[in-house]
Write a protein that holds these residues in place. Structure first.
Motif, short mmCIF file in Angstrom:
data_model
loop_
_atom_site.label_atom_id
_atom_site.label_comp_id
_atom_site.label_asym_id
_atom_site.label_seq_id
_atom_site.Cartn_x
_atom_site.Cartn_y
_atom_site.Cartn_z
N ALA A 20 0.45 -1.25 0.07
CA ALA A 20 0.00 -0.12 0.02
C ALA A 20 0.87 1.43 0.23
O ALA A 20 0.56 2.52 -0.02
N ASP A 21 1.87 1.48 -0.18
CA ASP A 21 3.37 2.43 -0.29
C ASP A 21 2.96 3.18 -1.31
O ASP A 21 2.20 2.42 -2.27
N TRP A 22 3.73 4.35 -1.39
CA TRP A 22 3.26 5.17 -2.48
C TRP A 22 5.18 5.71 -2.66
O TRP A 22 5.45 6.75 -2.43
N PRO A 23 5.78 5.00 -2.93
CA PRO A 23 7.48 4.98 -2.94
C PRO A 23 8.01 6.19 -3.17
O PRO A 23 9.23 5.94 -3.37
N GLN A 24 7.81 6.69 -4.73
CA GLN A 24 8.36 7.22 -5.72
C GLN A 24 7.17 7.73 -6.40
O GLN A 24 5.64 8.23 -6.21
N TRP A 25 7.40 8.83 -7.16
CA TRP A 25 6.19 9.62 -8.52
C TRP A 25 5.57 8.74 -9.05
O TRP A 25 5.68 7.90 -9.20
N HIS A 33 -0.98 4.72 -10.38
CA HIS A 33 -2.05 3.88 -9.30
C HIS A 33 -1.66 3.51 -8.03
O HIS A 33 -0.62 3.29 -7.79
N SER A 34 -2.95 3.71 -6.72
CA SER A 34 -2.29 3.50 -5.53
C SER A 34 -2.78 2.02 -5.57
O SER A 34 -3.75 1.11 -6.18
N ALA A 35 -1.44 1.30 -4.90
CA ALA A 35 -2.29 0.20 -4.50
C ALA A 35 -3.23 -0.26 -3.46
O ALA A 35 -3.81 -1.29 -2.94
N ALA A 406 -1.87 6.89 -0.31
CA ALA A 406 -1.38 5.85 -0.17
C ALA A 406 -1.65 5.48 2.22
O ALA A 406 -1.62 6.09 2.71
N GLY A 407 -1.48 3.79 2.34
CA GLY A 407 -2.11 2.99 3.93
C GLY A 407 -3.70 3.67 4.14
O GLY A 407 -3.25 4.57 5.65
N GLY A 408 -4.14 4.05 3.27
CA GLY A 408 -5.35 4.19 3.55
C GLY A 408 -5.60 5.83 3.74
O GLY A 408 -6.73 6.26 4.08
#
Length: 428
Positions: A20-25, A33-35, A406-408
């Motif tokens: 669920a992270d957003w680790p970059q651009w 897309h978010s997980a 990310a992360g809700g």
């Protein structure tokens, strides 16, 4: 003892990436897309619950870059003012409550760019394992430890690679691919691959002399040939990952003034768009000996002409804002003279995607619309506006940071302001 070893490993290695992270651009895969999947599908009239916010310029500084999120940490780059001479710094915050965990000032290399739209960094940090990689507006590329923000190595695109600062400052976000870091100094600097641990140059694509635009690199593979896809001020390009050879270069649309959107990939197809009348084009990438050829599917198409905010793909369709049509849905491979649908929506802005919905963030007033990602029409579920607007960015500047999911959490930035909303579905 296994849990003890795991804990010690986490302390040594720093934050561990999760789904669920957003680790970059533009998220985990650089596609917007978010997980996250279990998210609210409607919001109250005044928006979802505001978990926390930072409104003092001393907290995250000024800038147009989006945050990165890994685990319970948020990383963002900013500056101590709205001028190009402002010192840049990286801040690490707790995602839970916004508490500062560390802040690292960077040695900002003097350089000239047009700061009439506001100074401060434009890029998103890239978090990879125990390291954070950031790029400043005058070309300072810095590797920090994710745990404490300690500087490991630093380079400057102009001094070290003969790069050329774009008119409005470097805006690219570094790409990490395996052991390498990829970036685009532009001009004589071309496109470079560095050892991510040491900063040592692995190769430099000097065949490429285009000026650096404001786009960021993607990685793909065609016929067994791994390559990096980028959009410069003049062209769409592909560079071989193994040795930096320029494999293909296209330029049917008239790229001018500011080339901003990151390309979109779909299997062997690549889509480019830009504003100022450029429009969009699509190419099919195919194996050609030990290289790749790019065959035109269509070019000089005006249906999608994206200035700021980028576009993204869901299934077969491109979604985003077009200067000529408002928000559009467009068939990426088929092209055509008409969009699948178009709607003025909340006005021009950036877009991200999560759990079946587009998050459309208006650049003029900070309104965020939740829109179902479907080819069946513009279906707006909810919308709200951020509670206050920046008082520091010059009037020419807009709300240009992209939404992060990310992360809700939904994370929205406006220059020196940061708002974090809880958009997770309540547990049954």
């Amino acid at each position: 003892m296994n849990w003890v070893r795991a804990l010690l490993s986490a302390l040594v290695c720093g934050p561990v990436a999760t789904a669920a992270d957003w680790p970059q651009w533009r998220g985990p895969n650089r596609d917007g897309h978010s997980a996250d999947t279990v998210l609210l599908e409607t919001w109250p009239a005044n928006g979802p619950k505001l978990a926390w916010s930072l409104t003092d310029a001393e907290e995250i500084g000024t800038g147009y870059g989006s945050p990165a999120v890994v685990g319970d940490r948020l990383y963002v780059i900013g500056a101590n003012g709205a001028k190009q001479t402002a010192t840049e710094f990286v801040t690490c915050l707790s995602l839970k409550d916004g508490k500062r965990l560390w802040r690292r000032e960077l040695v900002t290399t003097p350089g000239k760019f047009n700061d009439g739209w506001g100074g401060g960094p434009r890029s998103t940090p890239t978090v990879d394992g125990d390291a954070v990689f950031v790029l400043g507006s005058t070309g300072d590329l810095v590797c920090l430890s994710a745990e404490k923000g300690e500087v490991r190595w630093a380079k400057n695109f102009v001094k070290d690679y003969e790069g050329g600062i774009p008119t409005w400052g470097y805006s690219e976000s570094p790409l990490i691919d395996s052991d390498h870091l990829l970036c685009t100094p532009g001009n004589k600097g071309g496109l470079i691959a560095l050892d991510k641990k040491t900063g040592k140059t692995v190769w430099q694509c000097k065949e490429l002399t285009d000026g650096a635009g404001y786009s960021s690199i993607l990685v793909t593979e065609v016929g067994g040939v791994k390559q990096y896809v980028q959009q410069t001020m003049q062209s769409g390009i592909g560079v071989r990952a193994s040795d930096g050879k320029l494999l293909w270069k296209v330029g049917g649309i008239r790229r001018a003034v500011a080339v901003i959107p990151t390309p979109v990939l779909h299997g062997e197809y690549v889509f480019f768009t830009s504003g100022y009348g450029a429009g969009c084009e699509c190419f099919k990438l195919e194996k050609d000996g030990d290289g790749t050829k790019a065959t035109e599917v269509y070019t000089k198409n005006k249906v999608v002409a994206n200035h700021h905010g980028g576009v993204l793909r869901v299934g077969e369709y491109i979604y985003g804002h077009s200067d000529s049509s408002g928000w559009v849905c467009f068939d990426m491979k088929k092209g055509g003279d008409e969009p699948v649908w178009q709607n003025k929506g909340v006005g021009k802005g950036s877009v991200s995607f999560a759990a079946g919905f587009l998050y459309c963030y208006a650049e003029n007033d900070g309104t965020l619309a939740l829109v179902k990602a479907t080819e069946k029409g513009y279906q707006e579920s909810s919308k709200f506006a951020i509670p206050q607007k920046s008082k520091l960015r010059p009037n020419l500047g807009k709300v240009w940071a992209h939404p992060v999911i990310a992360g809700g959490k939904l994370i929205l930035r406006d220059y020196e302001l940061l708002f974090v909303y809880d958009i997770s579905k309540p547990k049954a």
